[in-house]
Design a protein around this motif. Structure first.
Motif, PDB file in Angstrom:
ATOM      1  N   ARG A 113       0.827  -1.204   0.000  1.00  0.00           N
ATOM      2  CA  ARG A 113       0.000   0.000   0.000  1.00  0.00           C
ATOM      3  C   ARG A 113       0.862   1.255   0.000  1.00  0.00           C
ATOM      4  NH1 ARG A 113      -4.523  -1.601   4.535  1.00  0.00           N
ATOM      5  NH2 ARG A 113      -5.189  -3.510   3.531  1.00  0.00           N
ATOM      6  N   VAL A 114       0.282   2.359  -0.470  1.00  0.00           N
ATOM      7  CA  VAL A 114       0.958   3.645  -0.417  1.00  0.00           C
ATOM      8  C   VAL A 114       1.223   4.001   1.039  1.00  0.00           C
ATOM      9  CG1 VAL A 114       0.760   6.102  -0.959  1.00  0.00           C
ATOM     10  CG2 VAL A 114      -0.078   4.396  -2.590  1.00  0.00           C
ATOM     11  N   ASP A 115       0.201   3.890   1.879  1.00  0.00           N
ATOM     12  CA  ASP A 115       0.314   4.070   3.326  1.00  0.00           C
ATOM     13  C   ASP A 115      -0.362   2.877   3.975  1.00  0.00           C
ATOM     14  OD1 ASP A 115       1.533   6.662   3.367  1.00  0.00           O
ATOM     15  OD2 ASP A 115      -0.403   7.533   2.826  1.00  0.00           O
ATOM     16  N   GLY A 116       0.224   2.389   5.019  1.00  0.00           N
ATOM     17  CA  GLY A 116      -0.401   1.269   5.714  1.00  0.00           C
ATOM     18  C   GLY A 116       0.367  -0.011   5.468  1.00  0.00           C
ATOM     19  N   PRO A 117      -0.059  -1.057   6.167  1.00  0.00           N
ATOM     20  CA  PRO A 117       0.673  -2.315   6.097  1.00  0.00           C
ATOM     21  C   PRO A 117       0.456  -3.048   4.772  1.00  0.00           C
ATOM     22  CG  PRO A 117      -1.292  -2.587   7.423  1.00  0.00           C
ATOM     23  CD  PRO A 117      -1.206  -1.125   7.071  1.00  0.00           C
ATOM     24  N   ALA A 118       1.463  -3.822   4.383  1.00  0.00           N
ATOM     25  CA  ALA A 118       1.320  -4.709   3.229  1.00  0.00           C
ATOM     26  C   ALA A 118       0.351  -5.818   3.617  1.00  0.00           C
ATOM     27  CB  ALA A 118       2.669  -5.286   2.846  1.00  0.00           C
ATOM     28  N   VAL A 119      -0.299  -6.392   2.635  1.00  0.00           N
ATOM     29  CA  VAL A 119      -1.273  -7.436   2.902  1.00  0.00           C
ATOM     30  C   VAL A 119      -1.195  -8.477   1.784  1.00  0.00           C
ATOM     31  CG1 VAL A 119      -3.160  -6.189   1.764  1.00  0.00           C
ATOM     32  CG2 VAL A 119      -3.685  -7.894   3.491  1.00  0.00           C
ATOM     33  N   THR A 120      -1.375  -9.737   2.168  1.00  0.00           N
ATOM     34  CA  THR A 120      -1.445 -10.820   1.186  1.00  0.00           C
ATOM     35  C   THR A 120      -2.743 -11.564   1.430  1.00  0.00           C
ATOM     36  OG1 THR A 120       0.958 -11.059   1.099  1.00  0.00           O
ATOM     37  CG2 THR A 120      -0.343 -12.927   0.336  1.00  0.00           C
ATOM     38  N   GLY A 121      -3.520 -11.715   0.371  1.00  0.00           N
ATOM     39  CA  GLY A 121      -4.801 -12.402   0.494  1.00  0.00           C
ATOM     40  C   GLY A 121      -5.318 -12.829  -0.862  1.00  0.00           C
ATOM     41  N   ARG A 122      -6.403 -13.580  -0.836  1.00  0.00           N
ATOM     42  CA  ARG A 122      -7.028 -14.081  -2.053  1.00  0.00           C
ATOM     43  C   ARG A 122      -8.108 -13.094  -2.493  1.00  0.00           C
ATOM     44  NH1 ARG A 122      -5.851 -18.561  -4.050  1.00  0.00           N
ATOM     45  NH2 ARG A 122      -4.995 -19.378  -2.110  1.00  0.00           N
ATOM     46  N   VAL A 123      -8.102 -12.728  -3.785  1.00  0.00           N
ATOM     47  CA  VAL A 123      -9.091 -11.784  -4.305  1.00  0.00           C
ATOM     48  C   VAL A 123     -10.460 -12.454  -4.312  1.00  0.00           C
ATOM     49  CG1 VAL A 123      -9.798 -10.345  -6.252  1.00  0.00           C
ATOM     50  CG2 VAL A 123      -7.359 -10.637  -5.739  1.00  0.00           C
ATOM     51  N   VAL A 124     -11.388 -11.875  -3.558  1.00  0.00           N
ATOM     52  CA  VAL A 124     -12.753 -12.391  -3.505  1.00  0.00           C
ATOM     53  C   VAL A 124     -13.565 -11.764  -4.639  1.00  0.00           C
ATOM     54  CG1 VAL A 124     -14.861 -12.534  -2.118  1.00  0.00           C
ATOM     55  CG2 VAL A 124     -12.621 -12.730  -1.014  1.00  0.00           C
ATOM     56  N   ARG A 125     -13.456 -10.451  -4.754  1.00  0.00           N
ATOM     57  CA  ARG A 125     -14.146  -9.717  -5.828  1.00  0.00           C
ATOM     58  C   ARG A 125     -13.487  -8.356  -5.953  1.00  0.00           C
ATOM     59  NH1 ARG A 125     -17.236 -10.121  -1.536  1.00  0.00           N
ATOM     60  NH2 ARG A 125     -17.872  -8.263  -0.401  1.00  0.00           N
ATOM     61  N   ALA A 126     -13.751  -7.708  -7.080  1.00  0.00           N
ATOM     62  CA  ALA A 126     -13.184  -6.382  -7.314  1.00  0.00           C
ATOM     63  C   ALA A 126     -14.134  -5.599  -8.210  1.00  0.00           C
ATOM     64  CB  ALA A 126     -11.815  -6.494  -7.971  1.00  0.00           C
ATOM     65  N   ASP A 127     -14.111  -4.288  -8.036  1.00  0.00           N
ATOM     66  CA  ASP A 127     -14.864  -3.407  -8.918  1.00  0.00           C
ATOM     67  C   ASP A 127     -13.920  -2.300  -9.384  1.00  0.00           C
ATOM     68  OD1 ASP A 127     -14.765  -1.457  -6.857  1.00  0.00           O
ATOM     69  OD2 ASP A 127     -16.711  -2.062  -6.064  1.00  0.00           O
ATOM     70  N   ASP A 128     -14.461  -1.203  -9.866  1.00  0.00           N
ATOM     71  CA  ASP A 128     -13.616  -0.149 -10.423  1.00  0.00           C
ATOM     72  C   ASP A 128     -12.836   0.636  -9.382  1.00  0.00           C
ATOM     73  OD1 ASP A 128     -14.364  -0.854 -12.956  1.00  0.00           O
ATOM     74  OD2 ASP A 128     -15.919   0.677 -13.140  1.00  0.00           O
ATOM     75  N   THR A 129     -13.200   0.520  -8.105  1.00  0.00           N
ATOM     76  CA  THR A 129     -12.531   1.336  -7.087  1.00  0.00           C
ATOM     77  C   THR A 129     -11.858   0.545  -5.978  1.00  0.00           C
ATOM     78  OG1 THR A 129     -14.579   1.553  -5.823  1.00  0.00           O
ATOM     79  CG2 THR A 129     -14.103   3.280  -7.456  1.00  0.00           C
ATOM     80  N   SER A 130     -12.230  -0.717  -5.791  1.00  0.00           N
ATOM     81  CA  SER A 130     -11.658  -1.476  -4.680  1.00  0.00           C
ATOM     82  C   SER A 130     -11.650  -2.975  -4.967  1.00  0.00           C
ATOM     83  CB  SER A 130     -12.439  -1.210  -3.394  1.00  0.00           C
ATOM     84  OG  SER A 130     -13.763  -1.685  -3.524  1.00  0.00           O
ATOM     85  N   ALA A 131     -10.878  -3.671  -4.146  1.00  0.00           N
ATOM     86  CA  ALA A 131     -10.833  -5.135  -4.197  1.00  0.00           C
ATOM     87  C   ALA A 131     -11.068  -5.654  -2.785  1.00  0.00           C
ATOM     88  CB  ALA A 131      -9.487  -5.607  -4.723  1.00  0.00           C
ATOM     89  N   VAL A 132     -11.753  -6.766  -2.700  1.00  0.00           N
ATOM     90  CA  VAL A 132     -11.968  -7.429  -1.413  1.00  0.00           C
ATOM     91  C   VAL A 132     -11.076  -8.658  -1.396  1.00  0.00           C
ATOM     92  CG1 VAL A 132     -13.631  -8.582   0.089  1.00  0.00           C
ATOM     93  CG2 VAL A 132     -14.343  -6.599  -1.276  1.00  0.00           C
TER      94      VAL A 132
END
Length: 180
Positions: A113-132
């Motif tokens: 991330r630009v700010d905040g902790p790095a994260v590793t996870g499986r993409v559940v869904r995504a749209d034009d502005t975010s990913a879960v």
């Protein structure tokens, strides 16, 4: 001689995007490299559901025609002989567009991330502005604008997939009859 790389690349992208789009594909990248007296033009295409070899062959023909026409109408953008390579991006391509995130659904990704902790996870869904992402059973929403870098992680076996059955050599059986 190849024209200045950024100008040439931008112009090629501008010319090839509608050609690739007409074939039902997305133009992911265009790269031009000098290779002796020739240029190597690498064109990466993709689409939801993936790209087949037939797709690559068809779009290669239309891209080649567009490049030949460009060479005649705008000498200097792609001067002289060239070698065309058309393919799809590899798994190591950074996720930079919303469509990349949608195509990565079900895949494991590492996000810086630009700010905040790095994260590793499986993409559940995504749209034009975010990913879960599913991070150890917890859904984490990552805004695409807050992503510095995101890469799909290579997995040799994914959780929940059955292990492949070992292949048996047909000559290797325990059922042989032995005459005494």
């Amino acid at each position: 001689m190849v024209a200045s790389a950024p100008a040439s690349r931008a112009r090629l992208h501008q010319v090839l995007a509608p050609v690739v789009s007409a074939a039902g594909l997305d133009l992911e990248d265009v790269e031009v490299q000098a290779a002796g007296r020739r240029s190597v033009v690498r064109v990466l295409v993709d689409r939801d559901g993936g790209v087949t070899l037939d797709d690559v062959a068809e779009v290669s023909r239309t891209v080649s025609e567009a490049l030949d026409a460009l060479d005649d109408s705008e000498p200097g953008v792609l001067a002289g002989a060239y070698v065309l390579e058309v393919g799809s991006p590899g798994v190591d391509r950074p996720l930079t567009e919303a469509r990349h995130w949608r195509r990565a659904a079900g895949r494991l990704v590492a996000v810086t991330r630009v700010d905040g902790p790095a994260v590793t996870g499986r993409v559940v869904r995504a749209d034009d502005t975010s990913a879960v992402l599913d991070v150890d059973g917890t859904e984490v929403v990552v805004g695409l604008s807050e992503v510095r870098k995101a890469l799909v992680q290579v997995e040799f076996s994914r959780p929940g997939e059955p292990e492949p059955e070992p292949e048996l050599d047909e000559t290797d059986t325990d059922d042989e009859e032995v005459d005494a």
